[in-house]
Design a protein around this motif. Structure first.
Motif, PDB file in Angstrom:
ATOM      1  N   ALA A 162      22.747  52.065  26.330  1.00  0.00           N
ATOM      2  CA  ALA A 162      22.504  50.945  27.251  1.00  0.00           C
ATOM      3  C   ALA A 162      22.014  49.385  26.838  1.00  0.00           C
ATOM      4  O   ALA A 162      22.533  48.802  27.490  1.00  0.00           O
ATOM      5  N   VAL A 163      21.541  49.663  25.772  1.00  0.00           N
ATOM      6  CA  VAL A 163      20.856  49.065  25.001  1.00  0.00           C
ATOM      7  C   VAL A 163      22.554  47.545  24.324  1.00  0.00           C
ATOM      8  O   VAL A 163      22.686  46.685  24.688  1.00  0.00           O
ATOM      9  N   ARG A 190      25.021  46.474  26.926  1.00  0.00           N
ATOM     10  CA  ARG A 190      24.587  45.188  27.466  1.00  0.00           C
ATOM     11  C   ARG A 190      24.948  43.781  26.531  1.00  0.00           C
ATOM     12  O   ARG A 190      25.140  42.596  26.432  1.00  0.00           O
ATOM     13  N   ALA A 245      28.540  43.224  26.105  1.00  0.00           N
ATOM     14  CA  ALA A 245      28.698  42.865  27.581  1.00  0.00           C
ATOM     15  C   ALA A 245      28.968  41.507  27.833  1.00  0.00           C
ATOM     16  O   ALA A 245      29.164  40.591  28.125  1.00  0.00           O
ATOM     17  N   ALA A 246      27.564  41.477  26.685  1.00  0.00           N
ATOM     18  CA  ALA A 246      27.087  39.608  26.793  1.00  0.00           C
ATOM     19  C   ALA A 246      28.222  38.855  26.344  1.00  0.00           C
ATOM     20  O   ALA A 246      28.935  37.475  26.620  1.00  0.00           O
ATOM     21  N   ALA A 288      32.974  42.800  31.398  1.00  0.00           N
ATOM     22  CA  ALA A 288      31.267  42.344  31.159  1.00  0.00           C
ATOM     23  C   ALA A 288      30.389  43.656  32.218  1.00  0.00           C
ATOM     24  O   ALA A 288      29.849  44.308  32.185  1.00  0.00           O
ATOM     25  N   GLU A 289      31.469  43.640  33.817  1.00  0.00           N
ATOM     26  CA  GLU A 289      30.535  43.995  34.773  1.00  0.00           C
ATOM     27  C   GLU A 289      31.105  45.134  34.437  1.00  0.00           C
ATOM     28  O   GLU A 289      29.946  46.377  34.641  1.00  0.00           O
ATOM     29  N   VAL A 309      28.027  46.477  32.221  1.00  0.00           N
ATOM     30  CA  VAL A 309      26.622  46.736  32.790  1.00  0.00           C
ATOM     31  C   VAL A 309      26.492  47.371  33.591  1.00  0.00           C
ATOM     32  O   VAL A 309      25.211  48.142  33.400  1.00  0.00           O
ATOM     33  N   ALA A 369      25.444  50.601  31.682  1.00  0.00           N
ATOM     34  CA  ALA A 369      24.786  50.708  31.176  1.00  0.00           C
ATOM     35  C   ALA A 369      23.314  49.710  32.017  1.00  0.00           C
ATOM     36  O   ALA A 369      22.163  50.694  31.828  1.00  0.00           O
ATOM     37  N   ASP A 370      23.403  50.066  33.949  1.00  0.00           N
ATOM     38  CA  ASP A 370      22.558  49.840  34.621  1.00  0.00           C
ATOM     39  C   ASP A 370      21.993  51.967  34.715  1.00  0.00           C
ATOM     40  O   ASP A 370      20.953  52.070  35.064  1.00  0.00           O
ATOM     41  N   GLN A 382      19.976  53.691  32.452  1.00  0.00           N
ATOM     42  CA  GLN A 382      18.972  53.317  32.982  1.00  0.00           C
ATOM     43  C   GLN A 382      17.962  53.558  33.124  1.00  0.00           C
ATOM     44  O   GLN A 382      16.870  54.355  33.607  1.00  0.00           O
TER      45      GLN A 382
END
Lengths: 84, 641
Positions: free
Chosen positions: B473-474, B477, B480-481, B488-489, B492, B495-496, B499
């Protein structure tokens, strides 16, 4: 010559519209007390409004519904020759 | 006099509640009589000369001497045994149309040396039946004040207030009370001595009773009335329930947006707001249900309906009155259990409360929908049949359990069906509104606080301890940056999801799931399915969201949809979590299990005993476990994967 007294019969055996008086409820104490409180006590005059399940009895202006099983255990004296 | 208390008593169906509402308006609260689950309504009325007048609405009884719990409560209050409620004055409300029967209670009070004020209600009904009652003559014969009244129209209420003020102030009492002139032990003769006129047969009541208690037309009328009642309930309750849902969701968003991330924000947004929403959302259903039941009860129909259903329910040890609570439980067991207050006999009421949660409620629907579609992926007809079968299984379990309970733990002789059939009348909207308000407040005050606490605790178990975000997940993200906005959406979101799954796994609830899993292993459940079952104790529908969260890291975000994601969930060894056999076993478990802590809170409150709530939990969970075990093992033995 007087007519012989009418023998008590079960409330459930009377036809709709019959009138009579309560002779003896052969029920447990709690049910007998409740019937008494509702007005269906020994010697009270009633009208049988509906037979079957439920059996509907009217005493004065009070209408009481009782199950067929309860009606079968309430002995009454129907109005009629020797009964009224 | 600064403070006083007046007790209001009378036979059932005499307009006692209407008089209470007239005297007290909305200044009323509901509490239980000491040591009982019978509720007492206590209000405050305005009477000249008394600064604070408390009005106590006692349960309706026919005679003081009866063995019922209600009669015992009245005896305790009037004798001073219940010191907290001992009254300074007594008003006994009498139905003028049933005078002889109602005078029995008045006679009992006089015999005990009490001097009540007699509120002679329904003089209009008596007049329609051809009777005129001489209230003044009745007053002289009884030696107490008699006030002719038509409570629904407010007739006689002012005179009653004035007389009450006079009695409480002990002003000119001699003009109100004297020694009885009549033989109070013969209510029939007493009634006849003050009544004049020729009785008029109530042809409408005769005709309606013939139709409404007939084996066929009575049943049809019953289903029509119930269909109307529940259709109206759902129509009326849907709008405020949606509004409550939306409002609390918006409130949660506001908190999430404006508060900095952290435990306080989580507690407020998910624990407190979620907990309040979980309580308040039931309120419209409870208020509207009691509003409609009160209207129906006022019409006089419910006593007839009880007879119609008695012949079907009695063989299972349930009374005819149980139909409304059981049907209501199909919407939600909470109002269903509260509706059991309609049942006069405590033993019958207890049996109904214990089995009501077996009826499939709306919270089970998402679970049924998910599992039946997993069971019969390519056959909508069979999926629909299984869905309907869940409702049948729930109802069968309820009736069989009622039969078992009535022969074991709530053993006792079934109370024979003896009921007064009150006159048909136009219901009082005012009474219905007051009842809905009282029941709603009572729910919020008692069950509501417990339910909210449960929601907060269950949220905490699922949210803590906070898990460290997984490395994947890290990495997502970080990726995504630097990615384009659309990509990116998606990153994320992925990743959500990862998590959330990690959080679910590492939380106290997740750990408990792993610890408890061996217990559920014979039913075919792995740790993920066990976590789903455990978290569904918040509310059954939570099972779907829990499984969706747990399935998310295999589903590739939202691309597959919940059903497909859950269907493809693998166990730790790579085999599917939900095979046909485990799906069937889980479905049966959800039909029968008591996975609703708010229901247990309400059971505890309505029965007055924690042990009945624990019995309900233990019994239903045991039945669910045994049935799910049989289904799983039988299917496996038959070669079903």
């Amino acid at each position: 010559m007087s007519l012989p007294p009418v023998r008590p019969v079960a409330l459930s055996s009377l036809p709709t519209g019959a009138h009579g008086r309560v002779h003896e409820p052969l029920l447990d104490e709690e049910s007998t007390s409740l019937l008494h409180a509702l007005g269906l006590s020994v010697s009270r005059r009633f009208k049988l409004c509906k037979t079957g399940e439920p059996c509907i009895v009217q005493i004065g202006a009070t209408r009481i519904g009782v199950s067929r099983a309860v009606a079968a255990r309430i002995l009454v004296v129907p109005d009629g020759p020797g009964g009224a | 006099m600064t403070a006083a208390r007046v007790a209001l008593l009378g036979n059932p169906n005499t307009g006692k509640t209407s008089l209470f509402n007239r005297l007290c308006g909305t200044r009323a609260k509901t509490a239980n009589f000491p040591g009982t689950t019978t509720s007492a309504r206590i209000g405050h009325a305005r009477v000249d000369g008394i600064q604070s007048l408390e009005v106590l609405d006692l349960p309706g009884i026919y005679e003081l001497g009866l063995k019922s719990p209600e009669a015992r409560i009245v005896r305790d209050v009037l004798s001073g045994e219940d010191r907290a409620h001992y009254p300074d004055a007594v008003i006994v409300i009498v139905d003028a149309a049933n005078l002889a029967r109602n005078l029995v209670l008045v006679g009992e009070l006089l015999t005990k040396g009490l001097k009540p004020i007699v509120a002679l209600n329904m003089i209009d009904v008596a007049a329609r039946r051809g009777w005129t009652i001489d209230a003044s003559a009745l007053s002289k014969r009884l030696g107490v004040p008699v006030i002719p009244m038509v409570v629904p129209r407010g007739l006689g209420v002012d005179q009653l207030r004035a007389t009450l003020g006079q009695v409480l102030a002990k002003k000119d009492i001699g003009s109100l009370f004297s020694n009885p002139l009549a033989n109070i032990y013969d209510p029939v003769a007493l009634a006849e001595s003050v009544m004049t006129g020729q009785p008029v047969a109530d042809a409408l009541t005769e005709r309606l009773d013939r139709v409404l208690t007939h084996p066929v037309s009575g049943l049809l009328a019953f289903f029509a009335v119930m269909a109307g009642l529940f259709w109206t309930l759902f129509q009326l309750a849907a709008v405020p329930m949606d509004l409550i849902d939306t409002t609390f969701a918006a409130l949660g968003s506001v908190v999430t947006t404006y508060l900095p991330a952290g435990p306080i924000r989580d507690l407020l947004a998910n624990g407190v707001i979620g907990g309040i929403a979980g309580t308040v959302v039931f309120l419209p259903q409870i208020c509207f249900l009691f509003f409609l039941i009160s209207l129906l009860e006022d019409t006089g129909y419910l006593a007839r309906a009880a007879f119609v259903m008695d012949r079907f329910l009695r063989p299972f040890g349930l009374p005819g009155h149980a139909f409304v609570p059981l049907l209501t439980s199909h919407a939600c067991a909470l109002p269903g259990i509260m509706a059991a207050r309609l049942i006069p006999d405590r033993r019958d009421r207890l049996t109904t409360i214990l089995v009501a949660p077996f009826m499939s409620c709306s919270a089970r629907l998402p679970v049924f929908a998910l599992l039946t579609s997993l069971l019969f992926v390519d056959n909508l007809f069979l999926a629909g049949l299984a869905f309907a079968g869940c409702f049948v299984l729930g109802a069968v379990a309820a009736f069989m359990s009622a039969l078992l309970f009535s022969r074991t733990i709530v053993k006792g002789r079934a109370r024979p069906m003896i009921l007064e059939l009150p006159s048909y009348q136009v219901p009082s909207i005012r009474n219905a509104l007051m009842t809905a308000r009282d029941q709603g407040l009572s729910f919020l005050k008692t069950a509501g606080t417990v339910i909210m606490a449960i929601c907060v605790v269950m949220w905490w178990l699922s949210a803590y301890p906070k898990a460290t975000p997984p490395a994947e997940a890290v990495a997502l993200r970080a990726q995504a940056a630097t990615a384009a906005p659309a990509e990116a959406e998606a990153l994320v979101a992925r990743a959500d999801a990862l998590q959330a799954r990690e959080q679910q796994t590492q939380s106290f609830a997740g750990r408990m799931g792993r610890a408890v899993q061996p217990v559920f292993a014979p039913l075919g459940y792995d740790w993920q399915l066990t976590v789903g079952v455990l978290t569904s104790f918040i509310a059954r529908e939570v099972f779907v969201s829990t499984m969706a969260v747990l399935a998310s890291d295999q589903s590739g975000g939202d691309a597959k949809g919940v059903i497909a994601a859950v269907r493809d969930m693998p166990r730790d060894d790579g085999t599917p979590v939900l095979t046909r056999a485990t799906a069937a076993s889980t479905l049966v478990f959800f039909v029968l299990a008591m996975q609703c802590l708010p229901t247990l809170a309400v059971t505890r409150r309505e029965t007055g005993r924690l042990r009945y709530a624990l019995l309900q939990l233990g019994y239903m969970s045991g039945v669910a476990y045994a049935a799910a075990l049989i289904v799983y093992q039988a299917l496996r033995a038959a070669g079903v994967p």
